[in-house]
Each structure stands twice: as structure tokens, then as C-alpha cells.
Design a protein around this motif. Structure first.
Motif, short mmCIF file in Angstrom:
data_model
loop_
_atom_site.label_atom_id
_atom_site.label_comp_id
_atom_site.label_asym_id
_atom_site.label_seq_id
_atom_site.Cartn_x
_atom_site.Cartn_y
_atom_site.Cartn_z
N ALA A 1 0.83 -1.20 0.00
CA ALA A 1 0.00 0.00 0.00
C ALA A 1 0.87 1.26 0.00
CB ALA A 1 -0.92 -0.01 1.23
N GLU A 2 1.91 1.25 0.84
CA GLU A 2 2.74 2.46 0.90
C GLU A 2 3.56 2.63 -0.37
OE1 GLU A 2 6.63 1.67 3.39
OE2 GLU A 2 4.93 0.82 4.46
N LEU A 3 4.00 1.50 -0.97
CA LEU A 3 4.78 1.59 -2.19
C LEU A 3 3.92 2.14 -3.34
CD1 LEU A 3 7.39 1.10 -3.75
CD2 LEU A 3 6.64 -1.27 -4.11
N SER A 4 2.69 1.66 -3.45
CA SER A 4 1.83 2.12 -4.54
C SER A 4 1.49 3.59 -4.37
CB SER A 4 0.54 1.29 -4.60
OG SER A 4 -0.22 1.41 -3.41
N LEU A 5 1.32 4.06 -3.13
CA LEU A 5 1.02 5.47 -2.91
C LEU A 5 2.23 6.34 -3.22
CD1 LEU A 5 -0.77 7.76 -2.12
CD2 LEU A 5 -0.44 7.20 0.29
N LEU A 6 3.42 5.89 -2.84
CA LEU A 6 4.63 6.65 -3.16
C LEU A 6 4.86 6.70 -4.66
CD1 LEU A 6 7.14 5.53 -0.37
CD2 LEU A 6 6.23 7.82 -0.73
N GLN A 7 4.56 5.60 -5.36
CA GLN A 7 4.71 5.60 -6.81
C GLN A 7 3.73 6.57 -7.46
OE1 GLN A 7 4.12 1.41 -7.53
NE2 GLN A 7 6.32 0.97 -7.55
N ALA B 1 2.42 9.18 -5.97
CA ALA B 1 2.85 10.52 -5.60
C ALA B 1 4.00 10.99 -6.50
CB ALA B 1 3.29 10.54 -4.13
N THR B 2 4.90 10.08 -6.84
CA THR B 2 6.01 10.42 -7.73
C THR B 2 5.49 10.83 -9.10
OG1 THR B 2 7.47 8.89 -6.55
CG2 THR B 2 8.15 9.60 -8.74
N ARG B 3 4.52 10.08 -9.60
CA ARG B 3 3.92 10.42 -10.90
C ARG B 3 3.17 11.75 -10.83
NH1 ARG B 3 2.59 4.80 -10.96
NH2 ARG B 3 0.41 5.26 -10.50
N SER B 4 2.74 12.13 -9.62
CA SER B 4 2.01 13.38 -9.44
C SER B 4 2.92 14.57 -9.18
CB SER B 4 1.02 13.23 -8.27
OG SER B 4 0.09 12.19 -8.53
N LEU C 1 -5.32 16.78 -3.14
CA LEU C 1 -6.62 16.11 -3.12
C LEU C 1 -6.77 15.13 -4.28
CD1 LEU C 1 -9.01 19.03 -2.08
CD2 LEU C 1 -8.05 17.21 -0.66
N THR C 2 -6.23 15.47 -5.44
CA THR C 2 -6.28 14.55 -6.58
C THR C 2 -5.50 13.29 -6.27
OG1 THR C 2 -6.51 16.38 -8.16
CG2 THR C 2 -5.74 14.27 -9.02
N LEU C 3 -4.34 13.43 -5.63
CA LEU C 3 -3.53 12.28 -5.25
C LEU C 3 -4.31 11.35 -4.33
CD1 LEU C 3 -0.85 10.69 -4.96
CD2 LEU C 3 -0.23 12.29 -3.13
N TYR C 4 -4.91 11.89 -3.28
CA TYR C 4 -5.62 11.04 -2.32
C TYR C 4 -6.87 10.42 -2.95
CZ TYR C 4 -2.53 13.18 1.09
OH TYR C 4 -1.42 13.61 1.78
N ASN C 5 -7.58 11.17 -3.74
CA ASN C 5 -8.79 10.64 -4.38
C ASN C 5 -8.44 9.51 -5.34
OD1 ASN C 5 -11.73 10.83 -5.02
ND2 ASN C 5 -10.95 11.39 -7.02
N ASP C 6 -7.40 9.71 -6.17
CA ASP C 6 -7.00 8.67 -7.11
C ASP C 6 -6.51 7.42 -6.39
OD1 ASP C 6 -7.62 10.39 -9.15
OD2 ASP C 6 -5.55 10.92 -9.64
N TYR C 7 -5.79 7.61 -5.30
CA TYR C 7 -5.27 6.46 -4.55
C TYR C 7 -6.39 5.67 -3.89
CZ TYR C 7 -2.75 3.77 -1.02
OH TYR C 7 -2.27 2.77 -0.22
N LEU C 8 -7.32 6.36 -3.27
CA LEU C 8 -8.38 5.66 -2.54
C LEU C 8 -9.32 4.90 -3.47
CD1 LEU C 8 -9.23 8.29 0.22
CD2 LEU C 8 -8.12 6.08 0.52
#
Length: 241
Positions: free
Chosen positions: A1-7, A9-12, A124-131
Motif C-alpha cells: 500500500a505504501e509503495l503504490s502510494l509513493l509511486q 505521488a512520484t507520478r504526481s 486532493l487529486t492524489l488522495y482521491n486517485d489512490y483511494l
């Protein structure tokens, strides 16, 4: 989960950082309004990390000074386990120590709330896309909270009108809250909530802070911080909440 969010975030546009488990003594209580009694002190002027956003803020401000406070914007992110010496109410799934994703964006005031609009949209776009990967999109609620005070109403209404068409399908609402109860932030903060088992659970929050001005003595500097509870999200997914 943390790896996918960091990835993601990097793309963002965020730069991921790996932080030390130790922080300078007093960094939370000096920047934010955190009682030092909630912090676990270590040796030689250090403490266990209790809020990684403070460390990201220190790094961001160092980079901003090096850049000569130009118009470039810096986005940093990390995943860190927070250790806190605090008593918690007996709420299922909540612990004093937890792993969290943190993000900080800092830059120069560009006028017309340009920094505020763009930085908030990015977070907000990062969190919405991740969730969307973990929960039903319809269950995600983003709440913008106006902190009562001079200029807050104008800022919040403008940002709401800016965000609404750029976050299609997102449940976005705007409320007013007393500033005295939210003194960690300035003017506006937000919450990211999820409906789970008919309960509304707060997974993340963030807002604008005055830390950049405190750390650089430059009143044109702006900063947005935010965080998402990864450990809480995984407990929710695995039926522990």
C-alpha cells in the motif's frame, strides 16, 4: 500500500524522501502546537519522529532558501511510522503509534490564491486517485473547512469554486469551523473521510500552515501539508475496524 502510494505521488510530481526515525528535539512543539509531553525524547537533543510533516517542512525550507525563494514549487512526500506518547480513547483500530503518508508543498505567493489552488488540487487529486484502488469511489468524502477569521471566507469560497469542476465525481463540501479549535492550520484545512460499515472514518487531513514563514522569515512563502493514514486504511480493508 505504501509503495503504490509513493509511486502515485512520484507520478504526481512529489519527490519521495526516506527520513530518519529521529528528529531534532522540539521540532513538533516549536513549529506546530503539539505538547512536548506527547513526544518520546531520545538522546543528544533528539526525539522519535511524531510528525514527519515537520521534517519535510524543514527540508523544503532549506531547499527554498537555496533557490533564493524563486517561483519554483517544491513537493516532498514520505511514509513514516509515527511514535507518540499519548493516551487515546478506546476506539477500535486507533493506536498511539501508526504509519502514515505525509506530503508537503511549498513555494512563493503568486497572488490571486494561485499557490493555494494548485497545491490543494494536487494533494486532493492524489488522495482521491489512490483511494479509488481500495474503496468504493462513492464512499470518499472531501470536506473543506473554513477557519473563521479575516480573509478565510474569500479564500475558501474561491478555492471551492476552483476545485469543484476539477474533481468530477468527488463528494466535495464546504463548512465553517472555529479557528480556536483548529489552530494547527491557517485559513483552511481539509478532511478526507470514507464511509465504512455505515460509519464515517477520517483517513486523512491537511491544510495551510505558517511554518514556511516561521522557518525562513520570508512572509511571501506559502506551505500546504497533508497526511493519509495507511495503517488505518489497511485495518479497514482487512476487517479490523
Amino acid at each position: 500500500a505504501e509503495l503504490s502510494l509513493l509511486q502515485l505521488a512520484t507520478r504526481s510530481g512529489f519527490t519521495p524522501l526516506e527520513l530518519s526515525p529521529l528528529a531534532p528535539l522540539g521540532n513538533c512543539s516549536a513549529l506546530a502546537l503539539v505538547d512536548q509531553n506527547k513526544i518520546v525524547s531520545a538522546l543528544r537533543g533528539t526525539e522519535i519522529v511524531a510528525d514527519a510533516t515537520n521534517l519535510l517542512a524543514l527540508e523544503v525550507c532549506t531547499r527554498r532558501k537555496t533557490s533564493g525563494f524563486d517561483f519554483s514549487v517544491i513537493h516532498l512526500a514520505t511514509v513514516q511510522r509515527h511514535v507518540r506518547a499519548q493516551a487515546l480513547p478506546p476506539v477500535k483500530g486507533f493506536t498511539a503509534h501508526f504509519k502514515i503518508f505525509c506530503a508537503v508543498t511549498a513555494g512563493r505567493d503568486t497572488g490571486n490564491f494561485g499557490f493555494e489552488e494548485e497545491s490543494l488540487l494536487r494533494h486532493l487529486t492524489l488522495y482521491n486517485d489512490y483511494l479509488k484502488e481500495f474503496v468504493e469511489p462513492a464512499s470518499v468524502k472531501i470536506i473543506l473547512k473554513i477557519l473563521e477569521g479575516a480573509g478565510s471566507q474569500l479564500l475558501s469560497e474561491r478555492i471551492f469554486n476552483f476545485l469543484q469542476p476539477r474533481l468530477p465525481g468527488v463528494s466535495l463540501s464546504l463548512i465553517t469551523v472555529p479557528h480556536d479549535e483548529h489552530r494547527y492550520y491557517q485559513h483552511l484545512r481539509f478532511s478526507v473521510n470514507v464511509i465504512h460499515n455505515r460509519q464515517e472514518i477520517n483517513l486523512g487531513d491537511g491544510g495551510f500552515v505558517d511554518w514556511a514563514r516561521k522557518l525562513t522569515s520570508n512572509h511571501k512563502e506559502r506551505m500546504l501539508t497533508s497526511g493519509l493514514g495507511l495503517e488505518l486504511l489497511l485495518k479497514m480493508r482487512n476487517g479490523l475496524i
